[in-house]
Design a protein around this motif. Structure first.
Motif, mmCIF file in Angstrom:
data_model
loop_
_atom_site.group_PDB
_atom_site.id
_atom_site.type_symbol
_atom_site.label_atom_id
_atom_site.label_comp_id
_atom_site.label_asym_id
_atom_site.label_seq_id
_atom_site.Cartn_x
_atom_site.Cartn_y
_atom_site.Cartn_z
ATOM 1 N N ALA A 1 -7.540 -4.960 2.943
ATOM 2 C CA ALA A 1 -6.299 -5.291 2.233
ATOM 3 C C ALA A 1 -5.072 -4.864 3.025
ATOM 4 O O ALA A 1 -4.127 -5.646 3.190
ATOM 5 N N LEU A 2 -5.069 -3.632 3.515
ATOM 6 C CA LEU A 2 -3.891 -3.119 4.224
ATOM 7 C C LEU A 2 -3.626 -3.916 5.501
ATOM 8 O O LEU A 2 -2.485 -4.285 5.781
ATOM 9 N N LEU B 1 -10.563 2.209 11.043
ATOM 10 C CA LEU B 1 -10.445 0.888 10.441
ATOM 11 C C LEU B 1 -8.987 0.471 10.268
ATOM 12 O O LEU B 1 -8.686 -0.721 10.202
ATOM 13 N N ILE B 2 -8.107 1.455 10.139
ATOM 14 C CA ILE B 2 -6.665 1.216 10.091
ATOM 15 C C ILE B 2 -5.991 2.212 11.020
ATOM 16 O O ILE B 2 -6.558 3.254 11.348
ATOM 17 N N SER B 3 -4.785 1.877 11.432
ATOM 18 C CA SER B 3 -4.026 2.754 12.329
ATOM 19 C C SER B 3 -2.799 3.301 11.608
ATOM 20 O O SER B 3 -2.439 2.828 10.528
ATOM 21 N N MET B 4 -2.145 4.273 12.232
ATOM 22 C CA MET B 4 -0.887 4.772 11.680
ATOM 23 C C MET B 4 0.158 3.652 11.672
ATOM 24 O O MET B 4 1.020 3.606 10.803
ATOM 25 N N GLY B 5 0.051 2.743 12.613
ATOM 26 C CA GLY B 5 0.958 1.594 12.636
ATOM 27 C C GLY B 5 0.798 0.721 11.395
ATOM 28 O O GLY B 5 1.787 0.238 10.844
ATOM 29 N N ASP C 1 2.405 2.666 8.587
ATOM 30 C CA ASP C 1 3.862 2.653 8.743
ATOM 31 C C ASP C 1 4.456 1.311 8.324
ATOM 32 O O ASP C 1 5.516 1.253 7.697
ATOM 33 N N THR C 2 3.781 0.219 8.691
ATOM 34 C CA THR C 2 4.270 -1.116 8.330
ATOM 35 C C THR C 2 4.403 -1.248 6.820
ATOM 36 O O THR C 2 5.423 -1.723 6.304
ATOM 37 N N ALA C 3 3.364 -0.814 6.094
ATOM 38 C CA ALA C 3 3.416 -0.885 4.631
ATOM 39 C C ALA C 3 4.513 0.013 4.081
ATOM 40 O O ALA C 3 5.250 -0.377 3.170
ATOM 41 N N LEU C 4 4.645 1.217 4.628
ATOM 42 C CA LEU C 4 5.658 2.144 4.132
ATOM 43 C C LEU C 4 7.072 1.622 4.373
ATOM 44 O O LEU C 4 7.950 1.757 3.511
ATOM 45 N N VAL C 5 7.306 1.020 5.523
ATOM 46 C CA VAL C 5 8.636 0.458 5.815
ATOM 47 C C VAL C 5 8.972 -0.638 4.810
ATOM 48 O O VAL C 5 10.089 -0.692 4.277
ATOM 49 N N ARG C 6 8.009 -1.496 4.511
ATOM 50 C CA ARG C 6 8.263 -2.570 3.542
ATOM 51 C C ARG C 6 8.559 -2.006 2.153
ATOM 52 O O ARG C 6 9.472 -2.462 1.465
ATOM 53 N N LEU C 7 7.779 -1.005 1.740
ATOM 54 C CA LEU C 7 7.957 -0.423 0.402
ATOM 55 C C LEU C 7 9.263 0.368 0.300
ATOM 56 O O LEU C 7 9.993 0.250 -0.688
ATOM 57 N N PHE C 8 9.559 1.178 1.311
ATOM 58 C CA PHE C 8 10.782 1.972 1.242
ATOM 59 C C PHE C 8 12.028 1.111 1.457
ATOM 60 O O PHE C 8 13.103 1.443 0.959
#
Length: 203
Positions: A96-97, A128-132, A135-142
């Motif tokens: 999903a992420l 399976l996921i990276s910090m990138g 970060d992408t999800a957090l930037v969109r949410l914030f």
């Protein structure tokens, strides 16, 4: 409705573009929606909340969507539990992420369940996921919270000045009635409809 957590809907490219996506494109591209919710079911084999076709190719790619995607409640857990698309909860969270689902709605939060974030921590530890990706999800949410004045230390949005009395007015009801009347479709039964000749149907 009863199969929405397990259904796999196969749709041709033509039917997707011609029938299913125009209303979504209008809301996202023309009306500039800031967020969208992905669904429970699969589309052509991939869960909607992990769909490359829907979330990457169309939403982010062709339509240039910059907002955030939230899952329908428990759609991310469906990825492994019901669709069996991923082997375990961590892999489902990663699917999903990485596809672009930025915010997971999970009904277990209603009971203050502990450890819901562990699936994401495990997905990160397993590579399976990276910090990138995070970060992408957090930037969109914030970014959405910033635009809405929902972050501490920022000027808050001005309160809505629209009084409750301005909602559901007679003028609004008249407009809704006009829209309903003008959107009626009458079908002539020339043998195409599965009805006996001469039958009248009101829609």
């Amino acid at each position: 409705e009863s199969t929405r957590h397990v259904a796999d809907v196969f749709v041709s490219r033509h039917d997707l573009e011609d029938t299913y996506l125009p209303a979504f494109r209008a809301a996202i591209v023309d009306a500039k929606a800031g967020s969208i919710m992905c669904a429970y079911n699969r589309i052509n084999g991939q869960p909607a909340c992990g769909s490359d076709l829907l979330l990457k190719e169309h939403l982010r790619g062709a339509w240039g969507f910059k907002g955030y995607v939230v899952s329908d409640c428990d759609a991310v857990t469906d990825i492994d539990e019901h669709h069996k698309y991923a082997p375990d909860p961590a892999a489902a969270a990663a699917v999903a992420l990485k596809a672009g689902t930025d915010n997971e709605c999970n009904t277990k939060t209603l009971g203050d369940a502990k450890g819901l974030g562990e699936r994401y921590r495990e997905a990160w530890k397993r590579g399976l996921i990276s910090m990138g990706d995070i970060d992408t999800a957090l930037v969109r949410l914030f970014s959405a919270r910033y635009r809405n004045g929902d972050l501490a230390g920022l000027a808050q949005r001005k309160p809505n000045q629209t009084p409750a009395s301005a909602i559901d007015t007679p003028a609004h009801r008249d407009l809704a009635l006009q829209a309903a009347n003008k959107s009626l479709v009458l079908l002539k039964n020339d043998g195409t409809l599965p009805l006996k000749p001469g039958v009248k149907v009101a829609v």
